[in-house]
Design a protein around this motif. Structure first.
Motif, short mmCIF file in Angstrom:
data_model
loop_
_atom_site.label_atom_id
_atom_site.label_comp_id
_atom_site.label_asym_id
_atom_site.label_seq_id
_atom_site.Cartn_x
_atom_site.Cartn_y
_atom_site.Cartn_z
N GLU A 133 0.89 -1.23 0.04
CA GLU A 133 0.01 0.02 0.03
C GLU A 133 0.83 1.20 0.02
OE1 GLU A 133 -3.65 1.89 2.83
OE2 GLU A 133 -3.17 -0.32 2.95
N ILE A 134 0.38 2.38 -0.64
CA ILE A 134 1.10 3.67 -0.81
C ILE A 134 -0.01 4.64 -0.94
CG2 ILE A 134 1.31 3.29 -3.28
CD1 ILE A 134 4.11 4.74 -2.82
N GLU A 135 0.33 5.82 -0.41
CA GLU A 135 -0.73 6.78 -0.79
C GLU A 135 -0.18 7.81 -1.85
OE1 GLU A 135 -1.75 10.66 1.98
OE2 GLU A 135 -2.54 8.88 2.94
N ILE A 136 -1.06 8.23 -2.74
CA ILE A 136 -0.81 8.91 -3.77
C ILE A 136 -1.82 9.83 -4.00
CG2 ILE A 136 -0.45 9.20 -6.23
CD1 ILE A 136 0.62 6.41 -6.12
N SER A 137 -1.39 11.20 -4.01
CA SER A 137 -2.53 12.45 -4.20
C SER A 137 -3.57 12.23 -3.23
CB SER A 137 -3.05 12.40 -5.43
OG SER A 137 -3.75 13.61 -5.60
N GLY A 138 -3.19 11.58 -1.72
CA GLY A 138 -4.12 11.48 -0.80
C GLY A 138 -4.96 10.29 -0.98
N ILE A 139 -4.92 9.46 -1.95
CA ILE A 139 -5.68 8.09 -2.06
C ILE A 139 -4.94 6.96 -1.86
CG2 ILE A 139 -6.80 6.84 -3.95
CD1 ILE A 139 -7.26 9.47 -5.32
N ASN A 140 -5.49 5.85 -1.24
CA ASN A 140 -4.72 4.71 -0.77
C ASN A 140 -4.50 4.00 -2.12
OD1 ASN A 140 -4.58 5.22 1.91
ND2 ASN A 140 -6.53 4.23 2.38
N SER A 141 -3.25 3.68 -2.35
CA SER A 141 -3.12 2.99 -3.63
C SER A 141 -2.12 1.65 -3.67
CB SER A 141 -2.24 4.02 -4.54
OG SER A 141 -3.23 5.29 -4.80
N VAL A 142 -1.84 0.94 -4.64
CA VAL A 142 -0.97 -0.10 -4.55
C VAL A 142 -0.17 -0.13 -5.57
CG1 VAL A 142 -0.94 -2.68 -4.52
CG2 VAL A 142 -3.12 -1.47 -3.83
N TYR A 143 1.24 -0.46 -5.09
CA TYR A 143 2.33 -0.31 -6.14
C TYR A 143 3.38 -1.66 -5.80
CZ TYR A 143 6.53 0.74 -3.40
OH TYR A 143 7.64 0.73 -2.58
N PHE A 144 4.07 -1.97 -7.06
CA PHE A 144 4.95 -3.18 -6.97
C PHE A 144 6.06 -2.79 -7.84
CE2 PHE A 144 1.83 -4.67 -9.79
CZ PHE A 144 2.42 -5.16 -10.76
#
Length: 204
Positions: A133-144
């Motif tokens: 999980e990561i936060e981008i522009s205040g939105i909970n997001s996902v990255y790998f």
């Protein structure tokens, strides 16, 4: 004194014009990112034409994605011209895709499951960083981040490093892919800075 003040103001103005970078914006879907400096954009002109043909609403935007087999390319950026440059070219690709669920935890589990599917496509695929999980522009997001080998058109093997971000928003999500090489040119710092410039929805 007045003349000196004018010179200082002009100099400051020049500094701002030199340092300012263009921003890619798609206001219909609500996505913006600073364009990488001196990279080449391959914009989706077909999408631009389609978006002006109908009334923009969440339902219509989602339907347009559905009619495009679940994914629309918003834009791409290439560090070098693909027509004149051989081998692996650092690339940024931004897609908007159908979001199957509204619940974030379930969405995250789907992205994690999807990330593991890379092994079926690339035999030597390895995670540099597993999906999290990561936060981008205040939105909970996902990255790998992963690495793998792929063959170019000339049969040459290329050692690829790819980072993928999935940012859910409304009835869809943005998939942002940053690709460079495992060896040679490293775009990590540039990619890290660009991620910080992403703005979603009302934050445009």
């Amino acid at each position: 004194m007045k003349k000196r003040l004018i010179i200082i103001i002009v100099f400051i103005g020049l500094c701002f014009s030199v340092n300012a970078q263009k921003k890619f914006e798609n206001k219909q879907y609500g996505f913006a990112i600073q364009e990488p400096k001196n990279w080449i954009e391959a914009s989706n002109e077909v999408l631009k034409k389609n978006l002006v043909k109908f009334e923009v609403s969440d339902e219509n935007l989602a339907k347009l994605i559905e009619n495009s087999k679940g994914s629309i390319l918003l834009t791409s950026f290439y560090k070098y011209d693909p027509k004149t440059t051989a081998g692996l070219i650092p690339t940024i690709q931004i897609n908007v895709r159908n979001k199957p669920v509204d619940d974030f935890e379930y969405f995250k589990s789907l992205i994690i499951q999807s990330s593991k599917g890379f092994v079926k496509v690339f035999e030597d695929f390895e995670f540099i960083e597993e999906a999290k999980e990561i936060e981008i522009s205040g939105i909970n997001s996902v990255y790998f981040i992963g690495k793998f080998t792929m063959k170019g058109k000339d049969g040459q093997e290329m050692k690829v490093r790819s980072r993928t971000y999935a940012i859910p928003f409304k009835k869809y999500f943005f998939q942002v892919n940053f690709t460079d090489g495992q060896t040679g040119e490293d775009c990590t710092l540039e990619f890290d800075e660009l991620i910080k410039t992403i703005k979603i929805g009302l934050k445009l």
